[in-house]
Design a protein around this motif. Structure first.
Motif, PDB file in Angstrom:
ATOM      1  N   TYR A 151       4.715  -4.531  -4.126  1.00  0.00           N
ATOM      2  CA  TYR A 151       4.195  -3.248  -3.637  1.00  0.00           C
ATOM      3  C   TYR A 151       2.978  -3.465  -2.748  1.00  0.00           C
ATOM      4  O   TYR A 151       2.807  -2.791  -1.727  1.00  0.00           O
ATOM      5  N   SER A 155       2.403  -2.385   1.105  1.00  0.00           N
ATOM      6  CA  SER A 155       1.272  -1.510   1.417  1.00  0.00           C
ATOM      7  C   SER A 155       0.371  -2.118   2.481  1.00  0.00           C
ATOM      8  O   SER A 155      -0.174  -1.404   3.330  1.00  0.00           O
ATOM      9  N   GLU A 156       0.206  -3.425   2.443  1.00  0.00           N
ATOM     10  CA  GLU A 156      -0.636  -4.086   3.429  1.00  0.00           C
ATOM     11  C   GLU A 156      -0.028  -3.969   4.825  1.00  0.00           C
ATOM     12  O   GLU A 156      -0.744  -3.763   5.808  1.00  0.00           O
ATOM     13  N   ASP A 187       0.292   9.839   3.536  1.00  0.00           N
ATOM     14  CA  ASP A 187       0.710   9.745   2.135  1.00  0.00           C
ATOM     15  C   ASP A 187       1.971  10.576   1.896  1.00  0.00           C
ATOM     16  O   ASP A 187       2.886  10.147   1.179  1.00  0.00           O
ATOM     17  N   LEU A 190       4.978   8.800   3.565  1.00  0.00           N
ATOM     18  CA  LEU A 190       5.439   7.638   2.809  1.00  0.00           C
ATOM     19  C   LEU A 190       6.162   8.050   1.529  1.00  0.00           C
ATOM     20  O   LEU A 190       7.157   7.434   1.142  1.00  0.00           O
ATOM     21  N   ARG A 194      10.008   7.094   0.897  1.00  0.00           N
ATOM     22  CA  ARG A 194      10.380   6.322  -0.289  1.00  0.00           C
ATOM     23  C   ARG A 194      11.521   6.994  -1.031  1.00  0.00           C
ATOM     24  O   ARG A 194      12.483   6.341  -1.440  1.00  0.00           O
TER      25      ARG A 194
END
Length: 217
Positions: A151, A155-156, A187, A190, A194
């Motif tokens: 994860y 995220s990076e 946010d 994403l 997802r």
């Protein structure tokens, strides 16, 4: 334009516009008469930003006010502005005790060490991640904690895209707004992506309700 025109163009009721002015989210118009004020195109843009943060991003009025204060300050670097955005968002309030959180805190510290992340001890996001990991362990889902590195890697990569978008803006005001909008609405983007990816992959990777699981040999 008068407040009625501002309401029509922005889609925000006049009563809500007045509320935003009272709360300090929206600059007041230029007073022309005792009970009248003139508004500009900038007010339309600001209202759209406020509604995006509150209605789509799900921010409280107080959180939106704090973030807009960051945007209006104009004296912060892009890095400091992004930091203010992160800290203004805060984190979830933990209902767990120190003993329950201590193991999770060690997990997160080890994760940061492995990835070389430099994170402040009082970061709200750090606290939120510790709380989530502690709750996962209590629920018997340590397997989720075990894949935190995967994860984190994803995220990076996303964060690198975020920073690239901020860096390409022509001035500090636009950089700050991009940091705010990209973080809050990003946010939501994403989260939606997802769920859509889960819906897509579940069709091929998970058994359907009428499928039978073969017996182990």
């Amino acid at each position: 334009m008068r407040i009625a025109e501002l309401s029509r163009r922005s889609g925000v009721p006049a009563a809500t516009i007045k509320y935003y002015v009272r709360e300090g989210l929206l600059p007041p118009g230029v007073r022309t008469h005792r009970n009248q004020a003139e508004y500009q195109d900038e007010h339309v843009s600001r209202l759209r930003l406020i509604r995006a943060l509150v209605d789509i991003g799900g921010l409280s009025i107080e959180a939106a006010k704090e973030l807009l204060g960051v945007l209006d300050s104009g004296g912060l670097s892009a890095r400091d502005s992004l930091g203010r955005v992160q800290y203004a968002l805060g984190g979830r309030r933990s209902l767990l005790g120190d003993e329950q959180r201590s193991g999770a805190a060690e997990d997160i510290a080890a994760l940061f060490d492995r990835r070389g992340w430099r994170i402040d001890a009082d970061s709200p996001a750090r606290g939120a991640l510790i709380d989530v990991c502690a709750a996962l362990r209590l629920l018997g889902h340590a397997d989720v904690v075990a894949v935190l590195d995967e994860y984190a890697a994803a995220s990076e990569a996303i964060a690198a895209t975020d920073i690239a978008l901020v860096r390409k803006e022509p001035d500090l005001e636009r950089m700050t707004e991009t940091a705010i909008v990209g973080t809050i609405l990003g946010d939501t983007v994403l989260s939606a992506l997802r769920r859509l990816a889960q819906e897509h992959l579940s069709g091929t990777l998970l058994p359907s309700s009428d499928s039978t699981v073969p017996d182990e040999l």
